[in-house]
Design a protein around this motif. Structure first.
Motif, short mmCIF file in Angstrom:
data_model
loop_
_atom_site.label_atom_id
_atom_site.label_comp_id
_atom_site.label_asym_id
_atom_site.label_seq_id
_atom_site.Cartn_x
_atom_site.Cartn_y
_atom_site.Cartn_z
N ASN A 17 0.83 -1.21 0.00
CA ASN A 17 0.00 0.00 0.00
C ASN A 17 0.86 1.26 0.00
OD1 ASN A 17 -2.22 -1.68 0.19
ND2 ASN A 17 -2.38 -1.47 2.41
N GLY A 18 0.37 2.27 -0.70
CA GLY A 18 1.03 3.57 -0.64
C GLY A 18 0.78 4.22 0.72
N GLN A 19 1.68 5.09 1.13
CA GLN A 19 1.57 5.73 2.45
C GLN A 19 1.02 7.14 2.31
OE1 GLN A 19 1.07 5.90 5.66
NE2 GLN A 19 2.99 4.90 6.26
N LYS A 20 0.20 7.53 3.28
CA LYS A 20 -0.27 8.92 3.37
C LYS A 20 0.46 9.56 4.55
CE LYS A 20 -4.03 10.03 5.40
NZ LYS A 20 -5.44 10.20 5.81
N ALA A 21 1.34 10.49 4.27
CA ALA A 21 2.13 11.12 5.33
C ALA A 21 2.50 12.53 4.91
CB ALA A 21 3.39 10.30 5.62
N PHE A 22 2.88 13.35 5.91
CA PHE A 22 3.26 14.74 5.63
C PHE A 22 4.54 15.06 6.41
CE2 PHE A 22 -1.28 14.42 5.04
CZ PHE A 22 -1.48 15.10 3.85
N ARG A 23 5.31 15.95 5.85
CA ARG A 23 6.56 16.36 6.52
C ARG A 23 6.22 17.20 7.76
NH1 ARG A 23 10.94 18.78 2.52
NH2 ARG A 23 12.12 18.56 4.47
N ARG A 24 6.92 16.90 8.84
CA ARG A 24 6.63 17.61 10.09
C ARG A 24 7.92 18.11 10.78
NH1 ARG A 24 2.39 14.01 9.64
NH2 ARG A 24 0.34 14.85 10.18
N GLU A 25 8.94 18.38 10.02
CA GLU A 25 10.16 18.91 10.62
C GLU A 25 9.90 20.28 11.25
OE1 GLU A 25 11.66 16.16 7.36
OE2 GLU A 25 10.02 17.58 7.65
N LYS A 26 10.63 20.55 12.29
CA LYS A 26 10.38 21.75 13.10
C LYS A 26 10.51 23.04 12.30
CE LYS A 26 11.86 23.94 17.42
NZ LYS A 26 12.75 23.83 18.60
N TYR A 27 11.53 23.09 11.42
CA TYR A 27 11.78 24.32 10.71
C TYR A 27 11.38 24.26 9.23
CZ TYR A 27 14.41 25.35 14.93
OH TYR A 27 14.75 25.55 16.25
N VAL A 28 10.44 23.36 8.92
CA VAL A 28 9.95 23.26 7.54
C VAL A 28 8.45 23.52 7.55
CG1 VAL A 28 9.82 21.83 5.47
CG2 VAL A 28 11.72 21.54 7.07
N LEU A 30 4.77 24.15 6.24
CA LEU A 30 4.03 23.68 5.05
C LEU A 30 4.86 22.66 4.28
CD1 LEU A 30 2.67 27.16 3.87
CD2 LEU A 30 1.54 25.50 5.35
N GLY A 31 5.36 21.65 5.00
CA GLY A 31 6.29 20.68 4.41
C GLY A 31 5.72 19.88 3.26
N GLY A 32 4.43 19.70 3.22
CA GLY A 32 3.83 19.00 2.09
C GLY A 32 3.81 17.48 2.26
N PRO A 33 3.30 16.77 1.25
CA PRO A 33 3.14 15.31 1.34
C PRO A 33 4.48 14.60 1.35
CG PRO A 33 2.65 16.04 -0.88
CD PRO A 33 2.85 17.29 -0.05
N ALA A 34 4.55 13.47 2.08
CA ALA A 34 5.81 12.72 2.17
C ALA A 34 5.57 11.22 2.25
CB ALA A 34 6.61 13.18 3.38
N GLY A 35 4.45 10.75 1.67
CA GLY A 35 4.14 9.32 1.70
C GLY A 35 4.74 8.60 0.51
N GLY A 36 5.51 7.53 0.76
CA GLY A 36 6.16 6.78 -0.32
C GLY A 36 5.26 5.72 -0.94
N ASP A 37 5.68 5.21 -2.08
CA ASP A 37 4.94 4.16 -2.79
C ASP A 37 5.18 2.80 -2.13
OD1 ASP A 37 4.34 6.20 -4.50
OD2 ASP A 37 5.64 5.51 -6.13
N GLY A 38 4.22 1.91 -2.32
CA GLY A 38 4.40 0.53 -1.86
C GLY A 38 5.29 -0.24 -2.82
N GLY A 39 5.86 -1.35 -2.34
CA GLY A 39 6.71 -2.18 -3.18
C GLY A 39 5.91 -3.13 -4.05
N SER A 74 6.77 6.86 5.60
CA SER A 74 6.83 8.32 5.65
C SER A 74 8.21 8.78 5.19
CB SER A 74 6.56 8.80 7.08
OG SER A 74 7.50 8.25 7.97
N LYS A 75 8.36 10.09 5.09
CA LYS A 75 9.61 10.70 4.62
C LYS A 75 9.97 10.26 3.20
CE LYS A 75 11.54 11.26 9.25
NZ LYS A 75 12.69 11.02 10.16
N GLY A 76 8.94 9.94 2.42
CA GLY A 76 9.15 9.60 1.01
C GLY A 76 9.83 8.28 0.76
N GLN A 77 9.84 7.39 1.76
CA GLN A 77 10.52 6.10 1.58
C GLN A 77 9.58 5.08 0.92
OE1 GLN A 77 13.13 4.92 5.09
NE2 GLN A 77 11.83 6.47 6.05
#
Length: 427
Positions: A17-28, A30-39, A74-77
């Motif tokens: 399954n593909g992941q639904k995630a968003f970037r949440r770094e402290k100094y970023v 509006l980090g945007g989407p960061a969910g990676g594809d499934g294998g 998450s984190k685009g992995q």
């Protein structure tokens, strides 16, 4: 035990399954989407192993499933692809789709592979759905289901020379004489219940594989006796050595025997009559055989070479082997099924068909939508996510499903079924 036909079920791995995630770094901000594809899910691959001789193992394991791909992170992995599941089969295995009866592959040489069911692709993470209009999509796909099917495996013995003839004409004795094979030999019909293979050394540096196959009787092409078991294997041979009992000690006419067996070969597969044939006039050590051979030659004529032999005493055997080897030298080895090699292994591809995208029919008050494309889309949609549901509905509208439902009389609140699930039609 010799097993030459089995039916098995194969299921390739589903995609992760593909992941639904968003970037949440402290100094970023509006980090945007960061969910990676499934294998990708694992393929089901058949591979030839020259060390196998029968399909016996498949009597105890008939279901084969490959692993699914890892889910995206998450984190685009991206999730890792699953390993392919490799199933070993003996050389000479023909793979047939159990539903369509189409020959999918003809596996003949060591190491040859065929992908018989492809793994599903991984679902896309929400990074893949970002657009200028929707920079933070709340959508992720589920993995694509892997292919699944029932297949029939048929083993056709790979031999250069096949021995044809009625039961008890001396085929097993001949094979035992010319090779180191030790077939079971006894004084009753159908001693040979399974193919026996032997490597024949001609003596001049040449060699070939000879198969002693179960004896034929009249009606073999209809399945009588061991007919289909025999005829399946003789399809592979490059030369047919027709062993005829020239002694006639059982009260049979050698010429009539020869005619009957050829008729069975022709009825089963007309191409077998195009196969080069050598007649081995056996049991010439018995007195009345010489007289029978004279009559036999008159009736057969010059169409087929005839070699008088005695498998029991060795008379004429060497001349027969030289003739067989000479004939084999003139016959090219041709594969039964043309291979399509892709990435160093054969991949079975479905024939493209011009299919209607979907059909709709009524079952009482329920509208049933049938479409492989829509069913796949349905399985890859996460209905717990609002945006995913909206995307699914939007694609169906573009395909014209809504319009077709209205034409068929669907109204607000009517039941619509896709696969095994029911929904309400909403205007």
């Amino acid at each position: 035990m010799f097993v030459d036909v089995v039916k098995i079920y194969v299921k390739a791995g589903d995609g992760g399954n593909g992941q639904k995630a968003f970037r949440r770094e402290k100094y970023v901000p509006l980090g945007g989407p960061a969910g990676g594809d499934g294998g990708k899910g694992g393929d089901i691959i058949l591979e030839v192993d020259e060390g196998l001789r029968t399909l016996l193992d498949f009597r105890y394991q008939k279901h084969f499933k490959a692993d699914r791909g890892e889910h995206g992170r998450s984190k685009g992995q991206h999730g890792a692809n699953a390993e392919d599941k490799i199933i070993k089969v003996p050389p000479g295995t023909v793979v047939i789709d159990d539903d369509t009866k189409e020959v999918l592959a003809d596996l003949t040489h060591h190491g040859q592979q065929v992908v018989i069911a492809k793994g599903g692709r991984g679902g896309r993470g929400n990074m893949r759905f970002a657009t200028p209009a929707n920079p933070a999509p709340d959508i992720a796909e589920k993995g694509e289901p892997g292919e699944e099917r029932y297949i029939t495996l048929e083993l056709k013995v790979l031999a250069d020379v096949g021995l044809a003839g009625f039961p008890s004409v001396g085929k097993s004795t001949l094979l035992g004489t010319v090779s180191k094979a030790k077939p079971k030999i006894a004084a009753y019909h159908f001693t040979t219940l399974m193919p026996n293979l032997g490597v024949v050394d001609v003596g001049d540096g040449r060699s070939f594989v000879m198969a002693d196959l179960p004896g034929l009787i009249e009606g073999a092409h209809l399945g009588a006796g061991l007919g289909h078991q025999f005829l399946r294997h003789i399809e592979r041979t490059r030369i047919i050595v027709h062993v005829v009992d020239m002694s006639g000690i059982e009260g049979r006419d050698p010429y009539e025997d020869w005619i009957k067996i050829n008729n069975e070969l022709e009825q089963y597969n007309l191409k077998l009559m195009e196969r080069p044939q050598i007649i081995a006039a056996n049991k010439m050590d018995i007195p009345q055989a010489e007289e029978n051979l004279v009559e036999f030659r008159k009736k057969v004529g010059d169409k087929y070479p005839i070699y008088p032999i005695s498998a029991a005493t060795g008379q004429g055997i060497q001349e027969l082997l030289f003739a067989v080897a000479d004939m084999l030298d003139q016959i090219p080895i041709e594969p039964l099924v043309e291979e399509v090699v892709e990435e160093e292994r054969k991949i079975y591809k479905h024939k493209p068909k011009e299919e209607v995208e979907f059909t709709i029919r009524r079952e009482n008050e329920i509208f049933v939508i049938e479409s492989k494309k829509i069913e796949k889309l349905f399985k890859m949609t996460d209905f717990n996510q609002y945006d995913s549901v909206q995307r699914f509905a939007r694609i169906l509208r573009k395909m014209g499903v809504d319009d077709q439902l209205r034409k068929m009389g669907a109204k607000n609140g009517d039941s619509v079924r896709i696969a095994d699930y029911e929904f309400e039609f909403v205007e």
